[in-house]
Every structure is written in structure tokens, then in C-alpha cells.
Design an enzyme around this catalytic site. Structure first.
Site, short mmCIF file in Angstrom:
data_model
loop_
_atom_site.label_atom_id
_atom_site.label_comp_id
_atom_site.label_asym_id
_atom_site.label_seq_id
_atom_site.Cartn_x
_atom_site.Cartn_y
_atom_site.Cartn_z
N GLY A 225 1.07 -1.07 0.19
CA GLY A 225 0.23 -0.17 0.01
C GLY A 225 0.71 1.43 -0.12
O GLY A 225 1.54 0.90 0.06
N SER A 226 0.31 2.44 0.07
CA SER A 226 1.56 3.40 -0.25
C SER A 226 0.33 4.74 0.63
O SER A 226 -1.41 4.46 0.35
CB SER A 226 1.79 3.58 -1.48
N ASN A 227 1.24 5.85 0.41
CA ASN A 227 0.44 7.31 1.12
C ASN A 227 0.71 7.86 -0.45
O ASN A 227 2.60 7.90 -0.20
CB ASN A 227 0.33 7.83 2.09
N ASN A 499 -5.11 4.43 -1.07
CA ASN A 499 -5.20 3.04 -1.11
C ASN A 499 -7.05 2.90 -1.04
O ASN A 499 -7.50 2.08 -1.36
CB ASN A 499 -5.01 2.12 -0.13
#
Length: 798
Positions: A225-227, A499
Site C-alpha cells: 500500500g502507500s500514501n 489506497n
């Protein structure tokens, strides 16, 4: 050519060790210069793409040879030969239960000659990068500089070719498709005896949960995932724009990031990071733009149910006409218990849509009167490296959007970006099946209708040719949505993604005109996504308790490392009410009542963050983990699409299940001998060289932007295995070059004998950033500058 331009070109060619145009030397093969600045960050400069790949291959292998070598063993279907068929598979790029299943999957790819097609389809520049990478990797291998005990002297350490490079790139593209269903494809065999009649033995709800488990950000906390937060000119305090890139990926294995700066004078100048085996910059910046990616909610795969011919389960019907499944015998070498090498052969089955599957993540899809088959939207995506190369050459967010559209090569992520003129971009342009809502309504099976509604993954009626994926003339291949059907937003204040589905890239301008296969419109946000949007909006409004309004690079870096928990913010009053409601301070648990008074005092004093010195945070983390198992969820107020940033809310503290979750959390800490007010930094760490380095941050469920995922055991938290990896904040403030700060949380090298095995990890622990060197002046002024020159003659001058 003007005299000034000619002089500049001559100087740059001299820097590379090449002769100027008027004194051209004979071609002696690839040439590159690697200039290392602080923390082992390489600035690789070459005269062409092959030379650039050569420098990248040499430098990345210098830092992560064993990791890369094992990856090539995996994608070459040789794990069973070297490690045994029952050995664990490489968990980064496969979901296989063992090495044998992994090998069968990758051998099938080799047998189908997909990589040959990949090589033919890629651009000349990408082919040169791959060839140069292999040559540079092999040169390091020949240099006898293998210091990592993980693979020094190993029989699986071997030279590679450019096709090995493409095999790894292709495996990355398949991560959210066929790479997520390896056991289910290599294990699918036709029935014998009585045919199974049920579509699934577990019901639609179980299949929905199983599908969500393979969908990147929708899965467990170990899912990638990521920001990404892109602040435009109306949100930046004293600059044109600022970008935060914060991917959450594994800390070991084939998906480790590696940082570099790549330059071909007059052609390419880009800095950032990528997975170590990809000779491009996947997340980074050049002089004009900065971008990042976040794992998307799009379904990158789909299923078809085909009706089999009675008495002939390997034949199926399309429009009433029988079709024969493709039978392929796949053989892999395996190491036997006595050390000898044998062969395992398995017959694998596929249809015109793709391979047959026998289930999804433990949920059975029996093969009998019907069969289910997988179609992976990325099965013919040979455009990934060209897409990233194009992003590195972009000069505006409009250029980025154009590159994403023309290549349609980004496999399973959103793109978030800023440019020097103050624009911010969110883009959901990626590889997505051409399954419109109308197609799903017309063609979904009964089971598929529920799965599509809940996940966006289609299960279509493969017995009708009209139910195949559609075609868009603007897409590079049949079966994919074209870029105009995918969501994009450009704004001057901000765009962001954590996400979550595309609809709230900016709540002021919701995106709604996209099909369900891309993601839900009006669906709930994770607490982390809420935290990201709340954080940005409060800063722009000046309601976050900090001086002024707007973002600077420093402020955006501070936001990430504040380690604030949205879950703690939402439940602060609820926890107080919970404690007040416990009779005599006793909380129920699965093992009887437990004294909760000290735990309640710890949470009362806790400030709701996951910094190293926070106390009470570990208890709250276990509480939230336990709450995830409460039937129907722990909230009194459910999610409301009209209030997506503030719902759900209010813990149902009078429910026995919620109180028991609190009691069980207290027992978890007691069993691990961790005080309820234990300091986070004493109990969350990584071990490097025998030393424990404390790590701040928290798991995804806590709604903390800086995701860190340790593994909880009976002894408490063990080493961090996943979470914030390469972090970069890039600010465009009107100067000729952007100001960039970065951190590679686990450091550049996986080699315990490297000086760069833990140096950035220690910085990360302290909350200290590396100020990046991008311009020639900045690079040359590095107090730790070290130069390695690689010539085609095979020597390395230091």
C-alpha cells in the site's frame, strides 16, 4: 550547434570518460560513472541507455546481490532445484505455498515464450537498459566482491541475461493478477468420478472476502500500500508545490526499494527509487515534476465460468460449440532428500480466456459441470518500463497524464504528482479489464453478481462469446479500458490517495464517473485514508493547532512523522466511557476477568501517537487488532457516504464483545511481559548487526500514515517486516532544481557487511531525513563523494 552547447556537451562527455564528437573513440561497449554521495546513494551517469543500465545493474548488485540472485532463481523456476520443492516460495512476488508451485507457475511462463514477446515489444531504450543491467550485474558477479554471507559461494549465484531482467519485470506486473493465484492455477486438475456441481462450497460471502484478500490494499496489513499527497500552489505556503511519496512495502526480499539518480546528458535526469531489479525510477522526480504511486482499488483480473461438455471436463462450450482446453505439460527440476536432482511434471490447463483455477485463497471453485478460469489484465502488459521511463522525462502533470494514457503500462497503481507550475494530479490510469457496469449486469453469473458488487472482480459467463471483455480503440490491446474511461483529477490545491477508491482524491471535487471495476463510488475509507485527508484539510484551514496555513516541505515531513492515530482520535472519549463502564475496573476476556485499571490510566495519559517515547500505544494497537474480530464491527454509527470522513464512529462500549477485546488486549501484553504503559521504542524495533533499532509508526488499522508492521507473537512485537520503505518529500519553490528530502527506511543494502546496511534505518528511527543531492554542484560537494568508473574494457577505477 552553438559554441556554448557544444562546449557543454564536450564537458559532459569528458565526465563520462568519452571522447568529444570531433575525436570519437571506437566503441568499447557500455560505460558508466557512479558517484556515491552520503548513505551510499549512487548518481549514475552514462552516455546511452545501455551504459545507464550497466551502471544500475552493477551498483544495485553491489548493495543487494543475494536478494537479486534469489529473485532470478525464482523467476527462472529453479527454487525447487536449489532449495527443495517444499521450501518456502519468495513471498514478495508470489503467493505460492511452496517452491514447487512457484516453479510450475514461472516455468509455464517460460514455456509459453512470453518473455520473448516482451523483448520484441519493448522499446529500444528499454531493451538497452535491460541488456546493460544484465551486463553490469554480471560484472559485479565476476569481481569477486560478494561479501553477503547469505549467498557467498552459493550454487544458485549465477550470471543473468536481459531476459532474466524482463522475467522479473513481468512478475511485478502480475502481482495483483495471476501472481496472486499461483496455487489455484497450478493445482487445478480435471475431476475424476462424480462431477462437482456447486460453484463454491463456501458461499458468496467467503468468496468476496477471499477476493478482497488478493486485492493489494484491500488485503491484510502486510499487503502492499502507500500514501501520496500532492500539494499544489494554492495549498503550498511558500512554494509552487510539494509532494509526499510514502509507499508501504516489504522490508526484505524481491520488493525492496533501492534509491538512485539516473542521468543521460540531454536525454534523462531523474532521481528517486525503484524495486532493485527495475532499471528505471518508479517513484521520484526530475527538474520539473515529482510523482508517486499508490496501490489502487481496481480489479486487475477477472474470472469466467465455462460450462464443460458432459463426460468431457476438459472441453467447454462457447455459444453452444465445444472447445478443447489447452493441455500443457510443465516440468521442473527438484532437489531430492538425498541431494540428487529429479524432475516433477504436471499437466496444466487453460482456455481462450486464461488458465483454469480451482478456487480463490482457500475458497473452492470445483471443476465439474463447470470450471472457472482466470484472465489477467496484465498478461500482455509489456509496457511497464516504457511507462516509467516516460514519467521520468515528463515536464508537467499534463505530460504525466499523457504518458500514462499513451503507454497504459502502469499495472496496479494510481499515480499522484505535482509539477513546478503548481498543479497537482491524481490519476487512476492503469491496466484495468474492460468490464463496464452494463457488461457485469448482463454477463455476471449469480455468484459473480455478488462478488462484483463487493470487490469489482467480475465472474462472467464464459459460455457466451459476447461476455468476453470489451475493446477500446484507445487501449494498446483488446480487453482493456481506455484512458478516457479511467478517473483523473488536476487541481491547484491538492490531490491525495491512501489506497482509497478514486472518488475522494479531493473531497471538494468527488470523482464519480468510473465503472465499478475501478473501485467503489461512495464506499468507505480506511482510517488511514481519513487521516490523510483530514491532515491536509486541517493544515489548509489552519485548524490543526499549528501556526499559519499551507504546506512546506518541512511541514509535510512533520505530518508523516507525527505518527498520529486516527483510530485514537475517533475513540478517545469512547475508551474513557468504556473504562468507566467496567464493574470494579474488571474487563472480561477470553480467560476470565482482568484488572483494567492500570490499562485505563495508561490510555488516559496517552497522546494518541506512535512516536518512540509514546506509552499506551502498544496496548491500544492490540485493542484495535482485537476489535477487528468483533462480529458486525465495533461501531454504533455505521459508514455514511454523505459523511465519509467522519463515519463510522462511536465504539459500542456496552457490547460484551468490545469489552472483551479490551480485556484480551491487556492479557496479550501481560503474556508478552510488556507493561500496559510500555514505551513503544522499547518494544518495536529491527535488529541490525545484533543491535536493536527502535522504530516508530503503527499498523495500517490504527489510521497512522507512517505504516509500520511488526509481527506480534507470544513474546510481543518481533522485527518489523513491512511498512514505510522509500519516503520522499519534493518541493518546487521556483529554483532551477527542486528541494528533495528522502529516507530509505531499511537502508540501501541487505548485506550485513555493508556500511549502508543500517545507516538510514538509524536516521529513520531518529526522524532525520537525507537532503538529496540532485544538481552537479550538490553532487560534487558531497563530503563523502566516491567515484566508480566502469569502462567497456572491464576495469573499475575508483
Amino acid at each position: 550547434m552553438t559554441k556554448r552547447v557544444g562546449l557543454l556537451l564536450t564537458c559532459l562527455l569528458m565526465l563520462l570518460g568519452a571522447a568529444p564528437p570531433s575525436q570519437a573513440a571506437p566503441d568499447r561497449g557500455p560505460i558508466a560513472k557512479i558517484r556515491y554521495s552520503e548513505y551510499g546513494i549512487p548518481h549514475i551517469i552514462a552516455k546511452d541507455y545501455r551504459g545507464l543500465g550497466y551502471g544500475y545493474g552493477y551498483a544495485s548488485a553491489s548493495d543487494n546481490l543475494c536478494t537479486l540472485a534469489e529473485t532470478y532463481v525464482t523467476v527462472n523456476a529453479q527454487r525447487s532445484r536449489f532449495f527443495g520443492p517444499d521450501a518456502p516460495a519468495e513471498s514478495g512476488i508470489t503467493t505460492a505455498n511452496n517452491s514447487l508451485n512457484s516453479d510450475l507457475h514461472f516455468q509455464r511462463i517460460k514455456s509459453e515464450k512470453i518473455i520473448r514477446d516482451y523483448f520484441k515489444s519493448a522499446s529500444r531504450n528499454v531493451r538497452d537498459l535491460a541488456r546493460g543491467f544484465a551486463e553490469g550485474y554480471n560484472r559485479l558477479l565476476r569481481s569477486d566482491k560478494v561479501s553477503d554471507p547469505e549467498c557467498a559461494g552459493a550454487d544458485w549465484l549465477r550470471p543473468i541475461t536481459e531476459r532474466d531482467v524482463f522475467r522479473y519485470v513481468y512478475a511485478v506486473a502480475l502481482l495483483s493478477g495471476s501472481g496472486a493465484l499461483i496455487d489455484e492455477t497450478v493445482g487445478a486438475q480435471p475431476p475424476s468420478g462424480t462431477s462437482a456441481k456447486a460453484e463454491t462450497e463456501s458461499g458468496p460471502d467467503a468468496l468476496v472476502n477471499a477476493v478482497q484478500g488478493i486485492q493489494g490494499a484491500q488485503g491484510s496489513d502486510h499487503s502492499n500500500g502507500s500514501n501520496a499527497i500532492a500539494i499544489g500552489s494554492r495549498g503550498a505556503k511558500s512554494a509552487n508545490s510539494v509532494l509526499l511519496a510514502n509507499p508501504h512495502f516489504p522490508w526484505q526480499g524481491a520488493l525492496r526499494f533501492w534509491q538512485s539518480h539516473l542521468t543521460i546528458p540531454g536525454e534523462l535526469n531523474v532521481s528517486g527509487a525503484s524495486l532493485a531489479g527495475l532499471p528505471v525510477i518508479a517513484i521520484g522526480h526530475n527538474a520539473d515534476v515529482a510523482w508517486s504511486h499508490t496501490v489502487s482499488t481496481a480489479a486487475n483480473l477477472g474470472l469466467f465460468r465455462v460450462e464443460t461438455v458432459p463426460g468431457s471436463p476438459t472441453k467447454y462450450l462457447v455459444d453452444g460449440e465445444p472447445q478443447s482446453m489447452t493441455r500443457e505439460k510443465v516440468s521442473v527440476q527438484v532437489r531430492k532428500d538425498d541431494g540428487s536432482i529429479g524432475t516433477v511434471t504436471r499437466t496444466l490447463w487453460s482456455t481462450e480466456y486464461g488458465p483454469v483455477v480451482n478456487g480463490v485463497s482457500g475458497v473452492s471453485l470445483p471443476w465439474g459441470e463447470s470450471a472457472h478460469v482466470l484472465r489477467d489484465a496484465n498478461a500482455r502488459n509489456f509496457r511497464l518500463l516504457d511507462a516509467w521511463l516516460g514519467l521520468g522525462k515528463s515536464s508537467s502533470v499534463q505530460d504525466i497524464r499523457s504518458t500514462l494514457s499513451s503507454t497504459l503500462g502502469i499495472p496496479w497503481t494510481n499515480t499522484v504528482a505535482v509539477d513546478g507550475t503548481g498543479s497537482s494530479l491524481y490519476s487512476g490510469i492503469e491496466v484495468v479489464p474492460h468490464v463496464t457496469d452494463e457488461k457485469a449486469e448482463e454477463c455476471s453469473t449469480d455468484l459473480g453478481a455478488e462478488v462484483f458488487s463487493g470487490t469489482g472482480v467480475s465472474i462472467l459467463d464464459g459460455s457466451r462469446a459476447s461476455c468476453d471483455w470489451g475493446t477500446d480503440p484507445s487501449a494498446p490491446e483488446p480487453g482493456l479500458l481506455g484512458p478516457d474511461d479511467l478517473p483523473t483529477l488536476i487541481r491547484k490545491d491538492y490531490t491525495a490517495n491512501a489506497n482509497n477508491a478514486p472518488w475522494l482524491a479531493n473531497p471538494a471535487e468527488p470523482l464519480t464517473n468510473y465503472p465499478r471495476v475501478v473501485g467503489p463510488v461512495g464506499g468507505p475509507l480506511s482510517l488511514r485514508a481519513q487521516q490523510a485527508l483530514h491532515t491536509v484539510q486541517r493544515r489548509l484551514d489552519g485548524t490543526d493547532g499549528l501556526p499559519g496555513t499551507g504546506f512546506t516541505s518541512k511541514r509535510l515531513r512533520g505530518v508523516l512523522f507525527a505518527d498520529k492515530s486516527r483510530a485514537a482520535e475517533l475513540t478517545e472519549d469512547d475508551v474513557r466511557d468504556l473504562c468507566a463502564a467496567l464493574p470494579h475496573g474488571q474487563a472480561p476476556s477470553g480467560e476470565g476477568p482482568v484488572d483494567a485499571r492500570a490499562a485505563c490510566r495508561a490510555l488516559e495519559r496517552w497522546e494518541g501517537d506512535y512516536r518512540l517515547d509514546s506509552r499506551g500505544s502498544l496496548l491500544f494497537s492490540r485493542f484495535v487488532t482485537r476489535l477487528s474480530s468483533v462480529p458486525g464491527g465495533p461501531w454504533r454509527v455505521p459508514f455514511d457516504p454523505a459523511q465519509p470522513l467522519t463515519t463510522p464512529n462511536t465504539l459500542a462500549v456496552d457490547r460484551t464483545e468490545v469489552q472483551t477485546a479490551f480485556g484480551d488486549a491487556i492479557r496479550d501484553l501481560s503474556a508478552a511481559d510488556v507493561p500496559v504503559n510500555g514505551r513503544l521504542g522499547d518494544n518495536q524495533y529491527v535488529t541490525r548487526g545484533g543491535e536493536q533499532i527502535p522504530i516508530h509508526g503503527a499498523p495500517h488499522e490504527l489510521g497512522v500514515l507512517n505504516v509500520i508492521t511488526p509481527t506480534w507473537t507470544d513474546d510481543g512485537n518481533t522485527d518489523v517486516v513491512h511498512g514505510s520503505s522509500f519516503i520522499q518529500v519534493v518541493e518546487f519553490d521556483g529554483r532551477k532544481a527542486p528541494q528533495a528530502h528522502s529516507l530509505l527506511a531499511y537502508s540501501q543494502s541487505a548485506d550485513p557487511n555493508s556500511p549502508h546496511y543500517a545507516d538510514q534505518t538509524e536516521l529513520y528511527s531518529a526522524g532525520t531525513w537525507v537532503q538529496e543531492r540532485f544538481t552537479e554542484r550538490e553532487i560534487r560537494s558531497s563530503p563523502e563523494l566516491r567515484v566508480v568508473t566502469l569502462s567497456g574494457r572491464g576495469g573499475a577505477d575508483r
